[in-house]
Design an enzyme around this catalytic site. Sequence first.
Site, PDB file in Angstrom:
ATOM      1  N   ARG A 236       0.757  -1.033  -0.085  1.00 50.67           N
ATOM      2  CA  ARG A 236       0.021  -0.049  -0.012  1.00 50.67           C
ATOM      3  C   ARG A 236       0.776   1.116  -0.058  1.00 50.67           C
ATOM      4  NH1 ARG A 236      -3.752  -2.603  -1.628  1.00 50.67           N
ATOM      5  NH2 ARG A 236      -6.054  -2.636  -0.763  1.00 50.67           N
ATOM      6  N   GLU A 261      -3.140   7.592  -5.261  1.00 56.11           N
ATOM      7  CA  GLU A 261      -3.379   7.016  -6.911  1.00 56.11           C
ATOM      8  C   GLU A 261      -4.438   7.495  -7.255  1.00 56.11           C
ATOM      9  OE1 GLU A 261      -3.554   2.853  -5.914  1.00 56.11           O
ATOM     10  OE2 GLU A 261      -1.610   2.679  -5.118  1.00 56.11           O
ATOM     11  N   HIS A 278      -0.724  -0.204  -9.545  1.00 55.32           N
ATOM     12  CA  HIS A 278      -1.451  -1.158  -8.584  1.00 55.32           C
ATOM     13  C   HIS A 278      -2.298  -2.393  -9.018  1.00 55.32           C
ATOM     14  CE1 HIS A 278      -3.236  -0.819  -4.235  1.00 55.32           C
ATOM     15  NE2 HIS A 278      -3.198  -2.106  -4.549  1.00 55.32           N
TER      16      HIS A 278
END
Length: 400
Positions: A236, A261, A278
Site C-alpha cells: 500500500r 493514486e 497497482h
Amino acid sequence: MILQNLVQSSLYLLIKQMTIMTLPSKTIVIDDAVPYAEAIFSHLGKVITLPGKSIDANTVKNADALIVRSRTQVNQELLQNSKIKFVGSTVVGLDHIDQEYLKNQNIEFYSAQGCNANSVAEYIITALYELAETFNFTLTDKTLGIIGVGNVGQKVYNKAKQLGMTCLLNDPPKVEQLPGLVDSDNYVDLDTCLTADIITVHTPLTKTGKHPSYDLISAEKLAKISPNQIIINAARGGVINEKAWINTPTLANIIDCWENEPNINEQLYKTAFLATPHVAGHSLDAKVAGSTMVYHQLCNYWSTQPQTGWQNKLPENPELISITQVDPIQTAIHQILNKSHDIKNDDRAIRSQNISEVHKKYEDYRRNFPIYREFNRHKVASTNNKKLNNLLNLLGFNLI
C-alpha cells in the site's frame, strides 16, 4: 374429484408464481471492474454496474447490497440515506472501508481476504527474475527481506525459499500472535530486515494499534539504505515514506502501490525501474476468486443457493509455453515468466515523460487491464533439464 384437484393445483401454482413476481426485487450495485458481475450476481436481483469512483450516495440510495473494489470509499457519507444491508469487497485492502460505521449500522460486511495473494506473490517472483537478469546477478546469492508475512508475504517466502533464496522475515504482530512459528529463526527486527539485498513490503496500511504500518519505512529507516539495495512496494502507498524515498539512492525501485493514486508522485515515478499502476493482484484468477468469495457470502446472507452456470463464461487456459534455452536455469525461468505475464508491459502501459499523461493512463490501464492467468493455469513443455523442471513445478506450472 381429479378435475377439481387439477384446478386447485394449477390455481396454487399460479398464485405462488404471482406472489413471487410481486415480491420486491433486490438491487445490487457493483463496481464494473468486478469480472462477470452480471453473470454471477444477476439471479440474486437487479445488477447495476458502475465505475468504482462513480458509486455515490445517489447511486446506492435504493440498493440492497453493494459490491466494491478499492476505488469506492464506503462510509457514512455514502450509505447514510441508503437501505443497504450488505457490503462486499472483492479486494483485500480495508483502508477504503469504514468498518466501525458498518458495524454500528448493523450492515453485514465481507472482504475477500487472500483472494489475490498468489497473484501478488507471482508478480514479486517475476520482478525478482527481471531484476536478476537486468542487473546480472544470481538470485540465490541474494537475501530477500519480506516485511509483512501474511497472506501475500507468506506466499512470497514459500516461493523464494523453494527457489533457493535466503529470506529475512519481519512481522511483529504475527510473532506475538503465533509464538513458536515455523522458521522462527528467520524472523528478525525491522532494522535487520532492511539490510537485505532486496526488500519487499507486504503489510496492510494501518495508522492505529500497537503496530501501525503507515510510515513504517520512515525517512530515518531509508537513510540507512545503501545504493546497492533494491526496494519493492506491492502493498500500500504510505507504508514507505515517499518524500524520503525520492532521495534514497538504490540499485532499483519497483513500485506498484503509491500514495494518492492515480495522481502519483512525479519525482518518485522517475526513480522507478518498474512503475506499475497497482495491478500486482490483478490476475483474472485473483479477480474471479474475489468475486466468487463475495458472491457466496451474499448468497448465504440472503439464504439463496449459489449457482455455477456463469463459470462457462470463463476463458480457456492459455496456450502451451515452450522454450529452447534451458541453461542457465535462471534465464530459462525468466523467459517462461515473461511468456506467462511480462510485467514490463504494465510499466510501458503508463510510461510517459508527462506526469499528467501517466495519471490518466494509470486509471485507464487498471480499468482495461489485459487478461493474464496465474502460473497454475499455464502448461509448459517439459525440458531435458530436471532441475529446471522441478523449479517450474515448485512455482506451480504444469509440465507436460
